[in-house]
Enzyme design. Structure first.
Site, PDB file in Angstrom:
ATOM      1  N   GLY A   6       0.831  -1.193   0.000  1.00 41.08           N
ATOM      2  CA  GLY A   6       0.000   0.000   0.000  1.00 41.08           C
ATOM      3  C   GLY A   6       0.861   1.236   0.000  1.00 41.08           C
ATOM      4  O   GLY A   6       2.093   1.166  -0.072  1.00 41.08           O
ATOM      5  N   GLY A   7       0.202   2.384   0.114  1.00 41.85           N
ATOM      6  CA  GLY A   7       0.930   3.641   0.044  1.00 41.85           C
ATOM      7  C   GLY A   7       1.913   3.836   1.168  1.00 41.85           C
ATOM      8  O   GLY A   7       2.859   4.612   1.049  1.00 41.85           O
ATOM      9  N   MET A   8       1.720   3.148   2.311  1.00 40.97           N
ATOM     10  CA  MET A   8       2.589   3.352   3.466  1.00 40.97           C
ATOM     11  C   MET A   8       3.642   2.268   3.623  1.00 40.97           C
ATOM     12  O   MET A   8       4.479   2.338   4.512  1.00 40.97           O
ATOM     13  CB  MET A   8       1.752   3.437   4.747  1.00 40.97           C
ATOM     14  CG  MET A   8       0.873   4.676   4.808  1.00 40.97           C
ATOM     15  SD  MET A   8      -0.205   4.665   6.243  1.00 40.97           S
ATOM     16  CE  MET A   8       1.004   4.739   7.574  1.00 40.97           C
ATOM     17  N   VAL A  66       2.998  -5.495   3.836  1.00 44.16           N
ATOM     18  CA  VAL A  66       2.674  -6.426   4.908  1.00 44.16           C
ATOM     19  C   VAL A  66       3.268  -7.782   4.568  1.00 44.16           C
ATOM     20  O   VAL A  66       3.143  -8.254   3.434  1.00 44.16           O
ATOM     21  CB  VAL A  66       1.147  -6.555   5.099  1.00 44.16           C
ATOM     22  CG1 VAL A  66       0.831  -7.503   6.248  1.00 44.16           C
ATOM     23  CG2 VAL A  66       0.526  -5.197   5.358  1.00 44.16           C
ATOM     24  N   ASP A 115      -9.765   6.765   8.787  1.00 46.37           N
ATOM     25  CA  ASP A 115      -9.580   6.229   7.436  1.00 46.37           C
ATOM     26  C   ASP A 115     -10.373   4.936   7.280  1.00 46.37           C
ATOM     27  O   ASP A 115      -9.875   3.933   6.791  1.00 46.37           O
ATOM     28  CB  ASP A 115      -8.096   5.974   7.157  1.00 46.37           C
ATOM     29  CG  ASP A 115      -7.822   5.780   5.667  1.00 46.37           C
ATOM     30  OD1 ASP A 115      -8.635   6.228   4.847  1.00 46.37           O
ATOM     31  OD2 ASP A 115      -6.802   5.158   5.330  1.00 46.37           O
TER      32      ASP A 115
END
Length: 756
Positions: free
Chosen positions: A20-22, A25, A141
């Site tokens: 993801g953007g961050m 996992v 979010d």
């Protein structure tokens, strides 16, 4: 993290299961505890980043991760650990077996969710939000990608307290000329878009967006670019979900419309209010479908569903309720990872959605052996699961008689359909035992937990968490029956198994140690009880926070043991601190707050501060009357303490009037022979004696002694105390010989007399 796949010398990373953007996992193993986990690694903070910003992000991450780790709720992903390794911030979480709602929508493009499943998901998410908002935490979010539907039906919210990190780490964008930090545009509240104050009602709006999409197949503003979407949230009232799907219940349609109100004040007040509306709406005419060959059940009040651990099939297909759903246009497709909206370069940074490239294989099924020769019909299993959830809901409403009856019926049906040793059958039997314990039937509960514990040990293994849960409830029932040595031995065994399986600081381990401390106190081993409770309180404060309900429960146990050790001043300090913390977290009239305040009043009186104790008692009586009514047991308990403290202040006429009234109410509500009723009767006798009305006092003490002799036996300490009270009255009446004869008879009860 270089070439190493072992971080912190403990977590072995195996494969990436989401990006993801961050960051990403990983599926991983906690080699210290031997359990599977998920490790979320945030993007490295490179040297080009301002050092001050890096420091802020690290501190913010630690603070938010600590908050997330303290959340203990079945509807929130468990965070086990967090830290930094070679410049990478990471979180260690439970590994979830299932798909997020975004993946389910993308994989099933025919129709939205069936109404029943849609409402159940709503109820579970609302329950988790109610808990988290109660802890003072706002998600910020909430979206389909952050809500997981597990294989067993459990719904969990992910990334609590972490989503907001995106703003610090540079993964947000600003709309032209507005300076507004962004999140995921399809699910943002108008106040987020306008840069206003954000509170729990922003999460409710985002939930409304999620529910709209799940119910209709498209988000409320299914537009071509992020700007149009954001303007839609800010300025446009969406069409009601029923305009797209006529079979949606009216109450659900109204609920979603209210959640999507532009002004926070026009939305439901909180997630608890949302849950109440769901329960009220589901209480309408929607009986369970009858089962072929299984007796039909009457309609039951709807509740938040509780997951049932059904054994996974070998191919791990999507759940039946998810087949054929329409996904509509979403900010990212599950099959391709994060993807910006068409012609919109800003959209790539407007989401931190976590996705996986192959949803069907992200969380492989654990092979299982069928419990019956032929698989039962899926519809039959589903209806039994629904009835099970209804029973759980009755328990949450405190309707334990009805809950016990429902669970017993489901257990019988599951035994026929799935087999007596199937995990679902045993889960129903476990809930029967739990309800019996809440109905103050510990002997019956013990019998049930004996059977469940033996069967789970045979089917699942001695150290399986479900087996240990049944054994721990068995120990609790033993304690309720006064069989404290047996309870102690069982708690010691369960504690050792929990420490082996999940470590000394796991919440389940600490809960067992808390119960062990209580049992030690019941055995008179007060110093050991104090040490154990004190250690548990410190561990819970460190891991969960000093104001967490579990921490405060153990601090109250510490206070109780201090009182029994004669350390009244220390006990009073603990009770006051617990009462203040609970008032701040739960409210001044919450039952747990009032319980701690009651004990505060007790110790104030014992320490000679009767005037202060009297003030506490008056406040308690008022609060308990509001909550339970004038004749509620806890109201009468507070009034009894009020009478005691009136006596301590020498106000015996008032004490007598209060004691008599409480005794009359307890006799009517609890019965003439209830221990609390007899206690109030004795307090009446004490007040009569203090007013020199010794003959009346003697008759009252005599009645108490007769009742206790009949109920407890002549040698029981409480019986002997009542006889001593009667003898004291005889002495004050100038009849010392009769007093001596009475005491002699108490010291040598007749042969064959019963004793407790």
């Amino acid at each position: 993290m270089g070439d190493s796949r072992l971080i912190q010398g403990r977590y072995r990373l195996h494969e990436v299961i989401g990006r993801g953007g961050m960051g990403e996992v990983w599926r991983a193993t906690d080699e210290a505890l031997g359990r599977r986990v998920a490790v979320k690694c945030l993007k490295p903070l490179g040297p080009q980043q301002d050092p001050h910003v890096r420091d802020v992000v690290r501190e913010r991450f630690r603070r938010e991760a600590r908050v997330a780790a303290a959340l203990q709720h079945r509807g929130i992903t468990v965070v086990h650990d967090f830290g930094e390794y070679e410049g990478v911030l990471f979180l260690v979480m439970e590994l979830l077996e299932g798909r997020n709602l975004s993946q389910l929508l993308a994989a099933n493009a025919q129709s939205p969710l069936p109404v029943q499943d849609l409402v159940e998901i709503t109820d579970q998410v609302a329950d988790a939000l109610a808990y988290t908002h109660g802890q003072g935490i706002v998600h910020r979010d909430l979206k389909p990608a952050n809500i997981m539907r597990l294989r067993d039906g459990t719904v969990k919210i992910c990334d609590f307290g972490i989503a907001r990190l995106g703003a610090d780490m540079g993964f947000t964008s600003k709309l032209t000329g507005t300076g507004i930090a962004m999140g995921t545009p399809h699910y943002m509240s108008p106040e987020q878009i306008g840069g206003g104050e954000i509170d729990h009602r922003s999460d409710l709006y985002s939930l409304g967006c999620v529910l709209y999409e799940l119910a209709t197949g498209v988000p409320p503003f299914d537009l071509g670019d992020s700007w149009a979407i954001l303007i839609g949230h800010r300025d446009t009232v969406p069409s009601p979900p029923r305009a797209h799907r006529a079979e949606l219940p009216d109450y659900f349609d109204r609920l979603v419309v209210d959640l999507l109100a532009k002004v926070p004040e026009e939305r439901p007040a909180d997630a608890g209010d949302l849950r109440r509306r769901i329960v009220s709406g589901r209480a309408g005419p929607s009986p369970f479908a009858p089962l072929p060959g299984v007796p039909a059940q009457p309609p039951l009040p709807p509740t938040r569903p509780v997951p049932v651990d059904l054994p996974p099939g070998p191919a791990a297909p999507a759940p039946a309720w998810a087949r054929g759903m329409t996904g509509g246009h979403r900010p990212a497709a599950a099959a391709d990872g994060p993807r910006p909206l068409a012609h919109d370069p800003a959209a790539a940074v407007l989401t931190t959605e976590w996705t996986t490239p192959a949803p069907a294989t992200c969380f492989p099924a654990t092979p299982s052996t069928p419990f019956t020769s032929a698989a039962p019909p899926a519809e039959l299993v589903a209806v039994l699961a629904g009835r099970y959830r209804a029973g759980m809901g009755l328990g949450r409403l405190g309707r334990w008689d009805e809950a016990e009856a429902v669970h017993r019926s489901v257990a019988e049906d599951r035994s026929r359909v799935l087999g007596p040793d199937h995990p679902d059958t045993l889960a129903s039997h476990y809930e029967v035992g739990f309800a019996l314990a809440r109905l103050d039937r510990p002997a019956d509960a013990l019998h049930v937990f004996d059977r469940v514990a033996r069967a789970r040990a045979r089917v699942l293994g001695e150290d399986h968490p479900d087996t240990l849960a049944a054994r721990q409830e068995r120990a609790y029932a033993l304690g309720r029956l006064g069989r404290h040595p047996e309870a102690y031995e069982l708690y010691v065994e369960v504690l050792a198994a929990r420490e082996r399986a999940v470590g000394p600081d796991h919440p389940d381990t600490l809960r067992c140690r808390h119960n062990l401390a209580f049992t030690l106190a019941s055995l008179g081993r007060l110093e050991e009880s104090y040490r154990t409770a004190h250690e548990v309180a410190e561990a819970r404060a460190r891991l969960l926070g000093p104001a967490h309900p579990d921490t405060l429960a153990t601090r109250q146990e510490v206070a109780h043991v201090l009182g029994r050790l004669g350390r009244g001043e220390e006990a009073l300090v603990q009770y006051r601190a617990v009462a203040e913390a609970r008032a701040a977290a739960l409210g001044a009239d919450h039952p747990e707050t009032l319980a701690a305040r009651y004990e505060t009043g007790v110790f104030l009186g014992r320490l000679g501060q009767a005037a202060d104790a009297l003030d506490v008692c008056r406040d308690l009586v008022a609060a308990r009357t509001r909550a339970q009514g004038a004749d509620g047991p806890e109201t009468l308990r507070a009034r009894h303490a009020l009478a005691v403290n009136l006596g301590r202040l020498g106000r015996w006429e008032e004490a007598l009037a209060e004691s008599r009234e409480v005794h009359a109410l307890r006799e009517r509500v609890l019965g003439a022979d209830h221990p609390d009723t007899l206690l109030s009767r004795r307090e009446t006798a004490v007040a009569l004696g203090r007013l020199d009305r010794w003959e009346e006092a003697r008759e009252t003490h005599r009645a108490v002694a007769a009742a206790r002799t009949r109920l407890l036996g002549p040698a029981h300490p409480d019986t002997v105390a009542a006889l001593e009270d009667e003898a004291h009255c005889l002495e004050r009446l100038g009849r010392p010989a009769d007093a001596a004869a009475l005491l002699l008879g108490a010291a040598t009860p007749p042969r064959g007399a019963a004793s407790a």
